[in-house]
Enzyme design. Structure first.
Site, PDB file in Angstrom:
ATOM      1  N   GLU A  93       0.811  -1.229   0.000  1.00  0.00           N
ATOM      2  CA  GLU A  93       0.000   0.000   0.000  1.00  0.00           C
ATOM      3  C   GLU A  93       0.842   1.277   0.000  1.00  0.00           C
ATOM      4  O   GLU A  93       0.521   2.236   0.712  1.00  0.00           O
ATOM      5  CB  GLU A  93      -0.961  -0.001   1.193  1.00  0.00           C
ATOM      6  N   GLU A 153      -5.691  -8.552   0.092  1.00  0.00           N
ATOM      7  CA  GLU A 153      -6.435  -8.058   1.260  1.00  0.00           C
ATOM      8  C   GLU A 153      -7.881  -7.854   0.835  1.00  0.00           C
ATOM      9  O   GLU A 153      -8.150  -7.080  -0.080  1.00  0.00           O
ATOM     10  CB  GLU A 153      -5.870  -6.746   1.809  1.00  0.00           C
ATOM     11  N   GLN A 165      -8.129 -10.300   8.456  1.00  0.00           N
ATOM     12  CA  GLN A 165      -6.986 -11.125   8.781  1.00  0.00           C
ATOM     13  C   GLN A 165      -7.465 -12.446   9.361  1.00  0.00           C
ATOM     14  O   GLN A 165      -8.661 -12.721   9.337  1.00  0.00           O
ATOM     15  CB  GLN A 165      -6.093 -10.383   9.765  1.00  0.00           C
TER      16      GLN A 165
END
Length: 499
Positions: A172, A291, A350
């Site tokens: 990111e 993600e 997660q």
């Protein structure tokens, strides 16, 4: 009752089911590691300090790949801090999540945990505060057989080569919150130099360049274009990150989140293919959707406590998921499977405690969140070829996505065994679906389950860990190649059928 019609044909193959679609993510953030997967004092802890209850749930989840150690955390991480004798490891400030990192759990512990969990490690490199040499050092420590300083150091720590093939070139770095935030050209040059050097060591590594942090970023599209112009011939994948929430109470739009994921994937693959044409390359860049999840975003990137307070493993974004969230997660998995021709890796972010399917309490229980169930069931049942499902469905009006199909579905087919995954995104009532299976040859329903509850906000907890589970779907009937099934409002269903 509204009706929908689906047609499934083994000839409508998209791509083989990719086991890496069922990845997840362990970051040094909040309690994902400490009191999540690792808690030496816990009653279930093994000789390495790993919680065996969480290991068992990880295996049940069907996770295939685990990305580590971040996430935002990796952009300030020194991997050397997490190897060697624990008593000699330094404590560091973690700027990403405003906490103290003890480094008690590091690289070698993660690799041992992966072996016990039966998952493939996916390593992320720090390209925020570090660069090419540090990446090469980590690669040498992790993978080189012997005869060099860092491979011998690993051997002194009692470890054989780990053979990690899947690497993220940073995380990111388009985000101004990121330590080491860069422009696309700055990042692209560094990623290309790093990738080129790593391939001098191991040519067959699989490398992921950072895409945009989300499709809402100001540079989305131009970031991918500029990064790939620098890295195209040196990387295999470009990353996508997406989180969906219902902060504003627009449940209809939230239930249609997969429409946005579909568009996101299509946009990034189009950009990548355009760059390939520009560069006159015959190579194809695919996607690592490393993600994704439901996340109630008003809390994103926010730290708790005063600015001068630094804690070890503070609680961070421990979202409590409900039935509606589980239906959305199931639908996002449908989208990922539907794009198996271009999505090569996907990681639910997660694994434990932090926006996670598995929750724990320090010294206490571990339990499954409602979102655990569609992931585990899809991972278990999806096999063979992903099939395109031709759908004729009533529509739902949403504020964010316009008119969308109420019923969304995908199927997989493997040597006479068919799995169907379907969702009713409507809040207004059931939809009866009829599925033409005459071309598949299946004639037996082996399993039919549903995630649904009269209370769409129902959750699980340590005291009621099975309040929300997958239930038998008793409306399913298969007669003469026609499957009928009633999908209640806000529901996700999975069926396994065979010859």
């Amino acid at each position: 009752m509204r009706t929908a019609h689906l047609t499934i044909d083994p000839a409508f193959a998209i791509a083989p089911v990719n086991r890496r679609t069922f990845g997840t993510f362990v970051e040094h953030m909040g309690r994902c590691v400490y009191t999540g997967i690792y808690e030496p004092g816990h009653a279930t802890a093994d000789e390495d300090g790993f919680r065996k209850d969480v290991l068992e749930l990880t295996r049940e989840l069907g996770a295939s790949v685990v990305r580590y150690p971040g996430g935002n955390f990796v952009s300030g991480y020194r991997w050397e801090d997490g190897v060697g004798p624990r008593e000699e490891r330094p404590r560091r400030l973690d700027l990403a999540w405003h906490s103290v990192e003890t480094n008690e759990f590091g690289l070698d512990e993660f690799m041992r945990w992966c072996a016990k969990a039966g998952v493939e490690p996916m390593m992320a490199l720090n390209l925020g505060t570090r660069g090419v040499q540090e990446a090469l050092d980590l690669l040498e420590y992790t993978n080189h057989p012997d005869g060099t300083a860092l491979s011998e150091l690993r051997a002194q720590h009692g470890a054989s080569p780990y053979g990690v093939k899947l690497w993220c070139l940073g995380n990111e770095l388009d985000g101004p919150w990121q330590v080491g935030h860069k422009t696309p050209t700055e990042y692209g040059r560094l990623a290309a130099e790093t990738a080129r050097a790593m391939r001098m060591v191991e040519p067959d590594l699989q490398l992921v360049a950072c895409g945009s942090s989300s499709s809402k970023m100001p540079l989305f599209g131009t970031w991918e274009r500029d990064v790939l112009r620098e890295t195209y011939e040196f990387v295999d994948y470009i990353s996508c990150h997406a989180y969906y929430g219902n902060d504003d109470g627009d449940t209809a739009s939230f239930l249609a989140s997969a429409v946005d994921m579909d568009h996101f994937i299509d946009s990034v693959t189009a950009t990548a293919d355009h760059v390939g044409v520009e560069l006159k390359s015959r190579k194809r860049i695919d996607i690592s959707f490393d993600e994704w999840n439901v996340w109630y975003g008003d809390r994103s990137r926010r730290t708790d406590g005063p600015a001068d307070q630094w804690e070890v493993a503070p609680r961070r974004i421990e979202d409590e998921y409900n039935v509606t969230d589980a239906v959305v997660v199931g639908n996002l998995l449908i989208s990922l499977l539907r794009h198996s021709d271009r999505v090569a890796v996907a990681c639910l972010a997660q694994l434990a405690n932090v926006i996670a399917p598995i929750m724990t309490e320090p010294g206490g229980a571990a339990w499954r969140q409602p979102t655990f169930h569609p992931f585990a069931i899809t991972s278990r049942l999806a096999a063979g070829q992903v099939l395109r499902v031709e759908t004729n469905s009533p529509t739902v009006t949403t504020a964010k996505h316009g008119e969308v199909a109420a019923v969304d579905a995908v199927a997989t087919y493997d040597e006479g065994r068919l799995s169907l995954f379907a969702v009713n995104r409507s809040t207004e009532g059931p939809v009866e679906i009829t599925v033409d299976l005459s071309r598949t040859g299946v004639n037996s329903i082996d399993e039919a389950v549903i995630i649904h509850d009269e209370d769409p906000l129902a959750t699980n907890s340590a005291v009621a860990p099975d309040r929300v589970t997958a239930q038998h779907h008793d409306s399913a009937q298969l007669v003469n190649g026609k499957l009928t099934l009633t999908l209640p409002a806000i529901s996700w269903s999975a069926l396994s059928l065979s010859v």
